[in-house]
Design a protein around this motif. Structure first.
Motif, short mmCIF file in Angstrom:
data_model
loop_
_atom_site.label_atom_id
_atom_site.label_comp_id
_atom_site.label_asym_id
_atom_site.label_seq_id
_atom_site.Cartn_x
_atom_site.Cartn_y
_atom_site.Cartn_z
N CYS A 240 0.88 -1.70 0.50
CA CYS A 240 -0.07 0.11 -0.07
C CYS A 240 0.73 1.26 -0.20
N VAL A 268 -6.57 -6.44 4.72
CA VAL A 268 -7.95 -6.63 3.49
C VAL A 268 -8.36 -4.87 3.83
N GLU A 269 -8.28 -4.72 5.12
CA GLU A 269 -8.80 -3.48 5.54
C GLU A 269 -7.71 -2.55 4.90
N GLY A 272 -8.46 -2.21 1.21
CA GLY A 272 -9.63 -1.44 0.87
C GLY A 272 -9.61 0.18 1.17
N LYS A 273 -8.54 0.48 2.01
CA LYS A 273 -8.64 2.28 1.87
C LYS A 273 -7.09 2.56 0.98
N SER A 278 -7.78 -2.20 -7.78
CA SER A 278 -7.21 -3.44 -7.99
C SER A 278 -5.97 -3.98 -7.03
N ALA A 294 -13.81 -8.23 -0.26
CA ALA A 294 -13.73 -6.35 -0.47
C ALA A 294 -13.40 -6.36 -1.80
N PRO A 295 -13.88 -4.83 -1.94
CA PRO A 295 -14.47 -4.56 -3.65
C PRO A 295 -13.60 -4.49 -4.58
N ASN A 296 -12.51 -4.41 -3.67
CA ASN A 296 -11.26 -4.02 -4.89
C ASN A 296 -10.05 -5.52 -4.56
N ILE A 297 -10.25 -6.57 -4.24
CA ILE A 297 -9.87 -7.39 -4.22
C ILE A 297 -10.38 -9.23 -5.23
#
Length: 339
Positions: A240, A268-269, A272-273, A278, A294-297
């Motif tokens: 990240c 995962v958090e 997501g942030k 993706s 998770a929406p972006n995984i």
């Protein structure tokens, strides 16, 4: 070598969905029903592992599907006990299909008085009675040399290349492949070569172990859609941070392609942030409910590749043919029909 009887599949508890997918795909290839061997792999009250195989395996070509992911010790012990059960039942050949090879990050002595645990695991598997290992994206290629038995190491790069060409169709000229550290350059270069994209590197400098003090981008990522490539994403902290550094250096967007989604703790958090649009992982490790939600995984299946590799091993044909796009595309038909 002569072709043996039909390949037989057995699974531990580490990733039964992947094992079931391999069995389904093998049924399609063989034109006959192929199911996982009827067996129980369970624990006594004191957490001892017990394995019982309910079918005859004498003279059979056996494939144990068991990544040694979290909990690594339990899953490794399951694998070893299953090998012992099959060996004592007179199986002709035992292939350990280990989509994620745990302990691979302990492949050398980084400092005094530390173990080389990857070598220890190789010894355990060999002495238990494994005749061959099939795995994917070993953290260090030299781990193959830790074994005195054949090791087939598959690569996720050809599948990732198909995925990139599918999802970035019409934008291939905007892509830049990025290695998150100097040690991963060869892996990133492999994908960059396959998709015809330039390569950049994020250079990490650490003040002390576990803490990244500074990151520098080597290469011009201005105006580029960056694709970070790596083999393992554990807590996702470095990943990240690398994505943020790329955005700060002018990248328009950042995506990541990681083979093994360990995704432990706050991973995962964090994803997501993060600024990543993706994160694409494979199902070499069974994804948790949080990962699936998770929406972006996004998860790319490995069952087509592992199924074909098992069939090639069984037939005595080339496994390295699966490194080529022309070979992979037909077995991923339906997922990447237009590239």
């Amino acid at each position: 070598m002569p072709v043996m009887t039909e390949p037989k599949l057995i699974s531990g508890n580490a990733n039964r969905p992947l094992a079931s997918s391999i069995a389904r795909r093998m049924s399609m290839h063989r034109g006959m029903s192929v199911s996982l061997l009827d067996a129980r792999v369970e624990r006594f009250n004191d957490a001892e592992i017990f394995v019982e195989v309910y079918e005859n395996v004498r003279g059979e070509d056996m494939y144990i599907i068991q990544p040694t992911s979290n909990p690594a010790n339990d899953n490794l012990m399951e694998l070893l006990i299953m090998v012992d059960a099959l060996k004592r039942s007179s199986a002709a050949r035992i292939t350990a299909v280990i989509p994620y090879f745990g302990y691979a990050r302990q492949d050398r002595r980084a400092k005094a008085r530390t173990p080389i645990t990857a070598k220890l695991v190789a010894n355990l598997l060999t002495n238990a009675g494994v005749d061959r290992v099939l795995t994917m994206d070993l953290h260090a290629a030299q781990i193959q040399g830790f074994f005195d038995i054949p090791v087939d190491n598959l690569y996720a790069a050809p599948v990732f290349a198909l995925d990139v060409q599918h999802h970035f169709k019409g934008r291939m000229g905007d892509l830049m492949v990025v290695s998150p550290d100097v040690g991963g350059v060869a892996r990133a270069r492999e994908l960059a070569t396959r998709i015809g994209a330039p390569l950049a590197i994020v250079d990490k400098r650490r003040e002390k172990a576990g803490e990244v003090a500074e990151m520098t981008v080597i290469g011009d990522v201005t105006g580029k859609a960056c694709i970070i490539v790596d083999d393992i994403c554990d807590t996702a902290g470095t990943l990240c941070k690398a994505a943020q550094v790329l955005i700060d250096n002018g990248a328009t967007e950042v995506h990541s392609y990681i083979t093994h989604g360990v995704l432990s703790g706050p991973a995962v958090e964090r994803v997501g942030k993060s600024v990543m649009k993706s994160l694409v992982i494979t199902d070499s490790i069974q994804p948790t409910e949080a990962v699936k939600a998770a929406p972006n995984i996004r998860i790319v299946p490995t069952a087509p590749m592992f199924t074909q590799a098992i069939l090639n091993i069984w037939n005595g044909t080339s496994v390295s043919s699966l490194f080529e796009t022309d070979t992979l595309l037909p077995i991923y038909e339906g997922l990447y029909t237009t590239v």
